[in-house]
Design an enzyme around this catalytic site. Structure first.
Site, PDB file in Angstrom:
ATOM      1  N   GLY A   9       0.789  -1.229   0.000  1.00 52.17           N
ATOM      2  CA  GLY A   9       0.000   0.000   0.000  1.00 52.17           C
ATOM      3  C   GLY A   9       0.824   1.283   0.000  1.00 52.17           C
ATOM      4  N   PRO A  13       5.618   8.517  -5.414  1.00 51.57           N
ATOM      5  CA  PRO A  13       5.302   9.391  -6.550  1.00 51.57           C
ATOM      6  C   PRO A  13       6.294   9.139  -7.687  1.00 51.57           C
ATOM      7  CG  PRO A  13       5.267  10.626  -4.499  1.00 51.57           C
ATOM      8  CD  PRO A  13       5.857   9.278  -4.187  1.00 51.57           C
ATOM      9  N   LEU A  15       7.106  10.951 -10.171  1.00 48.04           N
ATOM     10  CA  LEU A  15       7.860  12.132 -10.556  1.00 48.04           C
ATOM     11  C   LEU A  15       8.431  12.751  -9.287  1.00 48.04           C
ATOM     12  CD1 LEU A  15       8.640  14.077 -12.850  1.00 48.04           C
ATOM     13  CD2 LEU A  15       6.535  15.325 -12.364  1.00 48.04           C
ATOM     14  N   GLY A  16       9.738  12.973  -9.291  1.00 46.87           N
ATOM     15  CA  GLY A  16      10.363  13.552  -8.106  1.00 46.87           C
ATOM     16  C   GLY A  16      11.343  14.642  -8.475  1.00 46.87           C
ATOM     17  N   LEU A  17      11.624  15.498  -7.501  1.00 41.87           N
ATOM     18  CA  LEU A  17      12.612  16.555  -7.684  1.00 41.87           C
ATOM     19  C   LEU A  17      13.971  16.024  -7.266  1.00 41.87           C
ATOM     20  CD1 LEU A  17      13.260  19.592  -8.295  1.00 41.87           C
ATOM     21  CD2 LEU A  17      13.094  19.915  -5.811  1.00 41.87           C
ATOM     22  N   GLY A  18      14.902  15.964  -8.205  1.00 40.98           N
ATOM     23  CA  GLY A  18      16.284  15.623  -7.884  1.00 40.98           C
ATOM     24  C   GLY A  18      17.023  16.863  -7.432  1.00 40.98           C
ATOM     25  N   ASP A  43      14.285  13.874  -3.906  1.00 41.27           N
ATOM     26  CA  ASP A  43      15.421  12.960  -3.923  1.00 41.27           C
ATOM     27  C   ASP A  43      16.681  13.694  -3.485  1.00 41.27           C
ATOM     28  OD1 ASP A  43      16.653  10.314  -4.971  1.00 41.27           O
ATOM     29  OD2 ASP A  43      17.867  11.894  -5.883  1.00 41.27           O
ATOM     30  N   TYR A  48      25.598  15.212  -2.104  1.00 48.72           N
ATOM     31  CA  TYR A  48      25.197  16.446  -2.779  1.00 48.72           C
ATOM     32  C   TYR A  48      25.542  17.676  -1.943  1.00 48.72           C
ATOM     33  CZ  TYR A  48      22.204  13.195  -5.466  1.00 48.72           C
ATOM     34  OH  TYR A  48      21.706  12.162  -6.202  1.00 48.72           O
ATOM     35  N   LYS A  77      20.461   9.029   0.286  1.00 48.33           N
ATOM     36  CA  LYS A  77      21.384   7.965  -0.064  1.00 48.33           C
ATOM     37  C   LYS A  77      22.616   7.986   0.826  1.00 48.33           C
ATOM     38  CE  LYS A  77      19.917   8.898  -4.701  1.00 48.33           C
ATOM     39  NZ  LYS A  77      19.600  10.298  -4.428  1.00 48.33           N
ATOM     40  N   HIS A 110      24.132   4.572  -2.178  1.00 49.85           N
ATOM     41  CA  HIS A 110      24.313   5.394  -3.382  1.00 49.85           C
ATOM     42  C   HIS A 110      25.005   4.600  -4.489  1.00 49.85           C
ATOM     43  CE1 HIS A 110      24.316   9.832  -4.587  1.00 49.85           C
ATOM     44  NE2 HIS A 110      24.526   9.141  -5.682  1.00 49.85           N
TER      45      HIS A 110
END
Length: 139
Positions: A9, A13, A15-18, A43, A48, A77, A110
């Site tokens: 369940g 989503p 579509l994600g924002l990297g 994400d 980063y 990650k 990662h």
């Protein structure tokens, strides 16, 4: 936006924002605007070096009533210099602290190769652990 729905369940989503290569001073607004526009998957990754600012953007959006934590799917990650068993939990805790969250929805390895502590991007053999030193199952 559409979701990938797992057998249990849970919803991811599609579509994600990297947030990779997001510039300092800009990613906070980018995260906020993405959430405002309907993005629910963010994400992130420790390497980063912007999770603190990403977390501020998430916090801003929640404070302004755009979303609740339960509405978001946050991925981070584990970086390659934290693959040893004793390094995983502190790395996770740092990401959680930087993101201002109590939990992640997905925490990924990662890359499946271990670097020695403090190595950003390994370039020499001496900077890597072997699979015998740090087997992936340890991570």
């Amino acid at each position: 936006m559409k979701n990938l729905i797992f057998k249990n369940g849970d919803k991811l989503p599609i579509l994600g924002l990297g947030t990779w290569k997001s510039k300092p001073g800009e990613v906070r607004k980018a995260v906020y605007w993405a959430i405002e526009a309907g993005y629910r998957h963010i994400d992130c990754a420790a390497i980063y070096q912007n999770e603190r600012e990403v977390g501020q953007g998430i916090a801003d959006a929640m404070a302004d009533g755009l979303v609740k934590r339960k509405d978001l799917f946050i991925t981070s990650k584990l970086w390659n210099d934290s693959h040893r068993h004793e390094d995983v939990k502190p790395a996770l805790e740092k990401s959680l602290s930087d993101l201002r969250l109590d939990s992640l929805d997905l925490y990924l390895v990662h890359w499946p190769i271990a670097f020695k502590p403090g190595i950003g991007f390994a370039t020499h053999r001496e900077e890597f652990y072997t699979y015998q030193d740090v087997p992936l199952t340890q991570t």
